[in-house]
Design a protein around this motif. Sequence first.
Motif, PDB file in Angstrom:
ATOM      1  N   ALA A   1       0.835  -1.207   0.000  1.00 43.35           N
ATOM      2  CA  ALA A   1       0.000   0.000   0.000  1.00 43.35           C
ATOM      3  C   ALA A   1       0.868   1.254   0.000  1.00 43.35           C
ATOM      4  CB  ALA A   1      -0.924  -0.007   1.213  1.00 43.35           C
ATOM      5  N   ALA A   2       1.991   1.199   0.728  1.00 44.09           N
ATOM      6  CA  ALA A   2       2.899   2.348   0.752  1.00 44.09           C
ATOM      7  C   ALA A   2       3.493   2.583  -0.633  1.00 44.09           C
ATOM      8  CB  ALA A   2       4.002   2.104   1.781  1.00 44.09           C
ATOM      9  N   LYS A   3       3.848   1.508  -1.314  1.00 43.06           N
ATOM     10  CA  LYS A   3       4.387   1.646  -2.674  1.00 43.06           C
ATOM     11  C   LYS A   3       3.323   2.198  -3.625  1.00 43.06           C
ATOM     12  CE  LYS A   3       7.653  -2.174  -2.113  1.00 43.06           C
ATOM     13  NZ  LYS A   3       8.010  -3.560  -2.538  1.00 43.06           N
ATOM     14  N   LEU A   4       2.077   1.713  -3.461  1.00 41.79           N
ATOM     15  CA  LEU A   4       0.985   2.200  -4.295  1.00 41.79           C
ATOM     16  C   LEU A   4       0.749   3.690  -4.052  1.00 41.79           C
ATOM     17  CD1 LEU A   4      -1.419   1.779  -6.221  1.00 41.79           C
ATOM     18  CD2 LEU A   4      -2.782   1.121  -4.204  1.00 41.79           C
ATOM     19  N   ALA A   5       0.756   4.091  -2.768  1.00 38.01           N
ATOM     20  CA  ALA A   5       0.541   5.503  -2.444  1.00 38.01           C
ATOM     21  C   ALA A   5       1.637   6.370  -3.047  1.00 38.01           C
ATOM     22  CB  ALA A   5       0.491   5.681  -0.929  1.00 38.01           C
ATOM     23  N   GLN A   6       2.871   5.854  -2.997  1.00 34.77           N
ATOM     24  CA  GLN A   6       3.989   6.605  -3.579  1.00 34.77           C
ATOM     25  C   GLN A   6       3.811   6.753  -5.093  1.00 34.77           C
ATOM     26  OE1 GLN A   6       7.796   4.779  -2.937  1.00 34.77           O
ATOM     27  NE2 GLN A   6       8.948   6.576  -3.610  1.00 34.77           N
ATOM     28  N   GLN A   7       3.391   5.679  -5.740  1.00 37.36           N
ATOM     29  CA  GLN A   7       3.189   5.717  -7.187  1.00 37.36           C
ATOM     30  C   GLN A   7       2.043   6.648  -7.556  1.00 37.36           C
ATOM     31  OE1 GLN A   7       5.147   4.014  -9.566  1.00 37.36           O
ATOM     32  NE2 GLN A   7       4.040   5.450 -10.883  1.00 37.36           N
ATOM     33  N   LEU A   8       0.941   6.579  -6.799  1.00 38.56           N
ATOM     34  CA  LEU A   8      -0.203   7.443  -7.068  1.00 38.56           C
ATOM     35  C   LEU A   8       0.159   8.908  -6.838  1.00 38.56           C
ATOM     36  CD1 LEU A   8      -3.054   5.328  -5.427  1.00 38.56           C
ATOM     37  CD2 LEU A   8      -2.673   5.688  -7.882  1.00 38.56           C
ATOM     38  N   GLY A   9       0.990   9.157  -5.809  1.00 40.65           N
ATOM     39  CA  GLY A   9       1.437  10.515  -5.558  1.00 40.65           C
ATOM     40  C   GLY A   9       2.284  11.045  -6.697  1.00 40.65           C
TER      41      GLY A   9
ATOM     42  N   ALA B   1      -9.674   9.761  -8.764  1.00 37.10           N
ATOM     43  CA  ALA B   1      -9.687   8.312  -8.514  1.00 37.10           C
ATOM     44  C   ALA B   1      -8.406   7.887  -7.802  1.00 37.10           C
ATOM     45  CB  ALA B   1      -9.832   7.559  -9.826  1.00 37.10           C
ATOM     46  N   TRP B   2      -7.290   8.519  -8.165  1.00 36.00           N
ATOM     47  CA  TRP B   2      -6.023   8.183  -7.505  1.00 36.00           C
ATOM     48  C   TRP B   2      -6.081   8.534  -6.010  1.00 36.00           C
ATOM     49  CZ3 TRP B   2      -2.791  10.991 -11.827  1.00 36.00           C
ATOM     50  CH2 TRP B   2      -2.825  10.207 -12.998  1.00 36.00           C
ATOM     51  N   GLU B   3      -6.654   9.694  -5.714  1.00 40.66           N
ATOM     52  CA  GLU B   3      -6.766  10.110  -4.319  1.00 40.66           C
ATOM     53  C   GLU B   3      -7.680   9.162  -3.536  1.00 40.66           C
ATOM     54  OE1 GLU B   3      -4.985  12.374  -2.865  1.00 40.66           O
ATOM     55  OE2 GLU B   3      -3.967  12.770  -4.772  1.00 40.66           O
ATOM     56  N   GLN B   4      -8.731   8.714  -4.184  1.00 36.64           N
ATOM     57  CA  GLN B   4      -9.628   7.768  -3.530  1.00 36.64           C
ATOM     58  C   GLN B   4      -8.917   6.440  -3.269  1.00 36.64           C
ATOM     59  OE1 GLN B   4     -12.981   7.655  -6.211  1.00 36.64           O
ATOM     60  NE2 GLN B   4     -14.064   9.325  -5.146  1.00 36.64           N
ATOM     61  N   LEU B   5      -8.097   6.024  -4.216  1.00 38.69           N
ATOM     62  CA  LEU B   5      -7.325   4.792  -4.030  1.00 38.69           C
ATOM     63  C   LEU B   5      -6.360   4.932  -2.855  1.00 38.69           C
ATOM     64  CD1 LEU B   5      -6.490   3.687  -7.697  1.00 38.69           C
ATOM     65  CD2 LEU B   5      -7.810   2.405  -5.997  1.00 38.69           C
ATOM     66  N   ARG B   6      -5.699   6.084  -2.772  1.00 40.42           N
ATOM     67  CA  ARG B   6      -4.758   6.300  -1.667  1.00 40.42           C
ATOM     68  C   ARG B   6      -5.478   6.244  -0.322  1.00 40.42           C
ATOM     69  NH1 ARG B   6      -0.875  11.376  -2.829  1.00 40.42           N
ATOM     70  NH2 ARG B   6       0.012  10.573  -0.896  1.00 40.42           N
ATOM     71  N   ALA B   7      -6.708   6.795  -0.279  1.00 39.41           N
ATOM     72  CA  ALA B   7      -7.474   6.764   0.970  1.00 39.41           C
ATOM     73  C   ALA B   7      -7.966   5.349   1.287  1.00 39.41           C
ATOM     74  CB  ALA B   7      -8.651   7.727   0.880  1.00 39.41           C
ATOM     75  N   THR B   8      -8.412   4.654   0.243  1.00 44.72           N
ATOM     76  CA  THR B   8      -8.931   3.293   0.436  1.00 44.72           C
ATOM     77  C   THR B   8      -7.841   2.340   0.891  1.00 44.72           C
ATOM     78  OG1 THR B   8     -10.621   3.655  -1.248  1.00 44.72           O
ATOM     79  CG2 THR B   8     -10.110   1.369  -0.678  1.00 44.72           C
ATOM     80  N   TYR B   9      -6.669   2.473   0.299  1.00 45.56           N
ATOM     81  CA  TYR B   9      -5.560   1.583   0.621  1.00 45.56           C
ATOM     82  C   TYR B   9      -4.531   2.291   1.492  1.00 45.56           C
ATOM     83  CZ  TYR B   9      -7.585  -1.463  -2.876  1.00 45.56           C
ATOM     84  OH  TYR B   9      -8.447  -2.269  -3.580  1.00 45.56           O
ATOM     85  N   ASN B  10      -5.029   3.013   2.511  1.00 47.80           N
ATOM     86  CA  ASN B  10      -4.144   3.680   3.458  1.00 47.80           C
ATOM     87  C   ASN B  10      -3.262   2.644   4.158  1.00 47.80           C
ATOM     88  OD1 ASN B  10      -3.455   4.766   6.295  1.00 47.80           O
ATOM     89  ND2 ASN B  10      -4.106   6.608   5.190  1.00 47.80           N
ATOM     90  N   THR B  11      -1.993   2.921   4.231  1.00 45.37           N
ATOM     91  CA  THR B  11      -1.041   1.960   4.809  1.00 45.37           C
ATOM     92  C   THR B  11      -1.433   1.528   6.216  1.00 45.37           C
ATOM     93  OG1 THR B  11       0.737   2.980   3.523  1.00 45.37           O
ATOM     94  CG2 THR B  11       1.379   1.610   5.387  1.00 45.37           C
ATOM     95  N   ASN B  12      -1.923   2.470   7.012  1.00 43.56           N
ATOM     96  CA  ASN B  12      -2.194   2.159   8.414  1.00 43.56           C
ATOM     97  C   ASN B  12      -3.423   1.278   8.612  1.00 43.56           C
ATOM     98  OD1 ASN B  12      -0.022   3.405   9.776  1.00 43.56           O
ATOM     99  ND2 ASN B  12      -0.902   5.399   9.308  1.00 43.56           N
TER     100      ASN B  12
END
Length: 282
Positions: A101-109, A123-134
Motif C-alpha cells: 500500500a505504501a508503494k501504491l501511495a507513492q506511485q499514485l502521488g 480516482a487516484w486520491e480515492q485509491l490512496r485513501a482506500t488503501y491507506n497503509t495504516n
Amino acid sequence: QLAAKLLPLERDLATEQQKKKTADEAVAGLDANKSAADTTWQATQGKTQELKQMVAKLGDQLGAQTKRLDELTRQANDLRARAADQFSKAAQNSAQAASDAAKLAQQLGTWSNNFPTSPEKKAWEQLRATYNTNIFKLAEAQADNALGNLHARHANQLEARQHLAAGVADIMQKAALTAPATLGVAAVDAEHKKAADAANKAYTDAAQKFQDVYQVGTTPKDVKDIAQISRMYSLYAQYLNGDKAAIGEAKKVYQEAFSDRKDDPFARSVPAEIRGEAPKKG
C-alpha cells in the motif's frame, strides 16, 4: 483340738479359693478380650483390604483419565499451534500489504504530481485513501493481539493445571501412586512460563503497532480510534497476564481517549482498573 488345728487351714483354703475365683474371672476376661481383639483385627484386615482395592481402582481410573488428558492436551496443542501459525501468517501478510500500500501511495502521488490536471486524479486520491497503509498496519496489530490472547488463554489453562497438580500431589504420595507426567509440577511450571512470556511478547508488539497507527497524522479518524482503544485493551490484557506495569500505560491511553467524554457509554464500559476506580465488590 483337731477342730482348732483345722480352723487356720480352712481359712487358708477359703482364701486360696477366693484367689482361684479371681484368677478364673481374670482368665475369662482375657479370653473375652482376645476374642474381641481377634474380631477387631479381622475387621481391620478386611477394611485394609477394601482400602487397597479402592486405591487400586482409583489408580486405574487415574491412569485412564491421565491418558484421556494426554490425548486432549495433544489435540489442544496441535490446534493451538495451527492457530498461532495462522495468526502469525495473518500478521505477516498484513505487513506485506502495508508495504504494498505504501508503494501504491507513492506511485499514485507521483502520478498526481506529474499529471495534476488528469481526470483520473480524483480516482487516484480515492485509491490512496482506500488503501491507506495504516489500515493494514492495524490489521497486523490485531493479528498480534489475537496471538497474545491465544497464548494468554493457554497460560490460564496451565495455571489451572498447576493448582490441580499441587492439589493431588499430597494425596497421590500418601496413596503411594506416581504422579503422571501430565501433572508433573515442574513440567507444568515451565510450560506456563513459556506461554505467559509468549503472550506478553505478542501483546507488547501489538500495543506498539497500535500506537504507531493512531499517532500518524494521515491515518483515517475511525482507524485511529480503533487503534487507540485496541492498544488500551491490549495493555490491559498484558496486565492481566502478569505484567503489572502495563496497567499504568493503559490508564494513560484511557485518559487520552476519553478525557473530554467520560460520560460516553463506551467509556463507562471500560474496566474500573483502567478508569482508575476500585472494582465494585459482588
